[in-house]
Design an enzyme around this catalytic site. Structure first.
Site, PDB file in Angstrom:
ATOM      1  N   MET A 231      49.584  72.164   9.942  1.00 20.00           N
ATOM      2  CA  MET A 231      50.861  71.762  10.545  1.00 20.00           C
ATOM      3  C   MET A 231      51.545  70.679   9.699  1.00 20.00           C
ATOM      4  O   MET A 231      52.453  70.008  10.172  1.00 20.00           O
ATOM      5  CB  MET A 231      50.634  71.259  11.968  1.00 20.00           C
ATOM      6  CG  MET A 231      50.089  72.342  12.889  1.00 20.00           C
ATOM      7  SD  MET A 231      50.434  72.034  14.613  1.00 20.00           S
ATOM      8  CE  MET A 231      49.613  70.482  14.859  1.00 20.00           C
TER       9      MET A 231
ATOM     10  N   HIS B 132      46.500  65.289   4.672  1.00 16.73           N
ATOM     11  CA  HIS B 132      45.621  64.194   4.263  1.00 16.73           C
ATOM     12  C   HIS B 132      44.415  64.801   3.547  1.00 16.73           C
ATOM     13  O   HIS B 132      44.372  66.028   3.327  1.00 16.73           O
ATOM     14  CB  HIS B 132      45.211  63.349   5.479  1.00 16.73           C
ATOM     15  CG  HIS B 132      44.695  64.161   6.631  1.00 16.73           C
ATOM     16  ND1 HIS B 132      43.549  64.923   6.557  1.00 16.73           N
ATOM     17  CD2 HIS B 132      45.197  64.367   7.888  1.00 16.73           C
ATOM     18  CE1 HIS B 132      43.344  65.534   7.715  1.00 16.73           C
ATOM     19  NE2 HIS B 132      44.335  65.224   8.534  1.00 16.73           N
TER      20      HIS B 132
ATOM     21  N   HIS C 242      42.753  68.012   4.832  1.00 21.06           N
ATOM     22  CA  HIS C 242      43.401  69.269   4.454  1.00 21.06           C
ATOM     23  C   HIS C 242      43.067  69.623   2.999  1.00 21.06           C
ATOM     24  O   HIS C 242      42.822  70.786   2.679  1.00 21.06           O
ATOM     25  CB  HIS C 242      44.922  69.144   4.625  1.00 21.06           C
ATOM     26  CG  HIS C 242      45.381  68.877   6.018  1.00 21.06           C
ATOM     27  ND1 HIS C 242      45.921  67.672   6.424  1.00 21.06           N
ATOM     28  CD2 HIS C 242      45.380  69.663   7.135  1.00 21.06           C
ATOM     29  CE1 HIS C 242      46.237  67.726   7.704  1.00 21.06           C
ATOM     30  NE2 HIS C 242      45.917  68.921   8.164  1.00 21.06           N
TER      31      HIS C 242
ATOM     32  N   GLY D 289      38.923  73.656   9.721  1.00 24.70           N
ATOM     33  CA  GLY D 289      38.091  72.467   9.744  1.00 24.70           C
ATOM     34  C   GLY D 289      37.208  72.398  10.981  1.00 24.70           C
ATOM     35  O   GLY D 289      37.624  72.760  12.087  1.00 24.70           O
TER      36      GLY D 289
HETATM   37  P1  AMP Z   1      46.301  70.531  11.508  1.00 24.61           P
HETATM   38  O1  AMP Z   1      47.309  70.361  10.399  1.00 24.61           O
HETATM   39  O2  AMP Z   1      45.946  69.270  12.199  1.00 24.61           O
HETATM   40  O3  AMP Z   1      46.628  71.667  12.424  1.00 24.61           O
HETATM   41  O4  AMP Z   1      44.959  70.956  10.777  1.00 24.61           O
HETATM   42  C1  AMP Z   1      44.910  72.016   9.869  1.00 24.61           C
HETATM   43  C2  AMP Z   1      43.475  72.280   9.502  1.00 24.61           C
HETATM   44  O5  AMP Z   1      42.906  71.103   8.928  1.00 24.61           O
HETATM   45  C3  AMP Z   1      42.598  72.644  10.700  1.00 24.61           C
HETATM   46  O6  AMP Z   1      41.711  73.697  10.336  1.00 24.61           O
HETATM   47  C4  AMP Z   1      41.855  71.348  10.981  1.00 24.61           C
HETATM   48  O7  AMP Z   1      40.603  71.545  11.599  1.00 24.61           O
HETATM   49  C5  AMP Z   1      41.686  70.816   9.566  1.00 24.61           C
HETATM   50  N1  AMP Z   1      41.438  69.367   9.575  1.00 24.61           N
HETATM   51  C6  AMP Z   1      42.137  68.408  10.242  1.00 24.61           C
HETATM   52  N2  AMP Z   1      41.581  67.196  10.064  1.00 24.61           N
HETATM   53  C7  AMP Z   1      40.502  67.385   9.264  1.00 24.61           C
HETATM   54  C8  AMP Z   1      39.488  66.512   8.726  1.00 24.61           C
HETATM   55  N3  AMP Z   1      39.492  65.205   8.969  1.00 24.61           N
HETATM   56  N4  AMP Z   1      38.524  67.065   7.947  1.00 24.61           N
HETATM   57  C9  AMP Z   1      38.507  68.405   7.690  1.00 24.61           C
HETATM   58  N5  AMP Z   1      39.422  69.271   8.166  1.00 24.61           N
HETATM   59  C10 AMP Z   1      40.400  68.775   8.943  1.00 24.61           C
END
Ligand code: AMP
Length: 284
Positions: free
Chosen positions: A30, A34, A37, A147
């Protein structure tokens, strides 16, 4: 790194790669990227010839009272980070490209999508499953990387892929943390200094209990007070639960891997985290 914003351009690029027999990995995000990702991108690059990252702030996984309007966005910084990580293609569709006028289909997963996150965010997994299904049918990747940070989401996506015969193999990557243990999250940007100092306590608690559970004689006793202890530190505890690592069922069988999962609130900010628990040696 090329950037595309339409399904047509996405498919055109993918067709060129497929013509060369290149394999493709997708990392859905989304944005507000960081190092967590970036670690998914690194995993993706070991799995396929080409890596696509999607950035789409999916309104269907936010309830009206949640933080869609304040969610951090910085497409330029995200694109720079992805280019530096050797991503081949950034797919950043507009809202109307994904949900055109008249859009009326939602994907609803049961099983692992019940309880935990769904108790506080009942809309969430239908939003996730719908966007993930769309991304998978738009790009038909060989592999998609998710993740462990969002552990229940990972299991929901695995269930979805299996149930709907979607193409990608789902690969998971471990949670990337700050030096003090706090899981990296786009939402950490909301924390003020005091909240930031308190936030790692969620991971400390999960990790501390996870280390003791496998050899503890009375796991229920060990867990009974955790909610109260977390409630003394955080503004609210949405859940703290011990679940089977594959089914998320509440009943923990000896010798099976399990997971501790927690969600708490600091002011308006919601933090989630989880840790693995080694198979228990206790006999029920
Ligand atoms: P998001 O942008 O928050 O929807 O996350 C996108 C992807 O990044 C998802 O598969 C999350 O599980 C993964 N993700 C978010 N935070 C972390 C983290 N600290 N370590 C590893 N993967 C992450």
């Amino acid at each position: 790194m090329r950037t595309v914003t339409t399904v047509a351009d996405l498919r055109e690029q993918i067709a060129l790669w497929r013509a060369k027999d290149d394999t493709i990995a997708l990392v859905p995000t989304m944005g507000a990227l960081h190092d967590g990702h970036v670690s998914l991108v690194e995993t993706a690059r070991t799995q396929a010839d080409r890596t696509i990252v999607s950035i789409f702030l999916n309104p269907r996984q936010f309830a009206p009272n949640e933080d869609l309007s304040t969610y951090p966005r910085d497409l330029e910084a995200d694109a720079a980070m992805l280019a530096a990580s050797h991503v081949d293609l950034l797919y950043a569709p507009s809202h109307d490209e994904v949900f055109p006028n008249g859009f009326a289909t939602m994907v609803n997963v049961e099983g692992p999508a019940s309880g935990l996150e769904a108790s506080s965010r009942p809309h969430f997994f239908a939003g996730v499953a719908t966007i993930v299904t769309k991304l998978f049918t738009q790009s038909e990747p060989d592999v998609a990387v998710f993740g462990e940070k969002d552990y229940q989401q990972l299991l929901v996506v695995k269930r979805l892929v299996c149930d709907l015969n979607l193409r990608p193999h789902i690969v998971s990557a471990p949670t990337v943390r700050e030096p003090d243990g706090l899981a990296l999250s786009s939402r950490n940007a909301y924390l003020d200094d005091k909240q930031r100092r308190i936030a790692p306590h969620l991971y400390e608690t999960l990790a501390g209990i996870a280390a003791r559970l496998p050899t503890h004689d009375e796991p229920d006793k060990l867990l009974s007070n955790v909610n109260v202890q977390l409630g003394e530190v955080f503004d609210r505890v949405d859940y703290f639960d011990w679940r089977d690592a594959e089914t998320l069922e509440l009943r923990i069988e000896p010798e099976r891997p399990s997971r501790l999962l927690g969600a708490v609130r600091l002011g308006h900010t919601r933090l989630i985290d989880n840790v693995p628990v080694a198979p228990t040696q206790w006999k029920p």
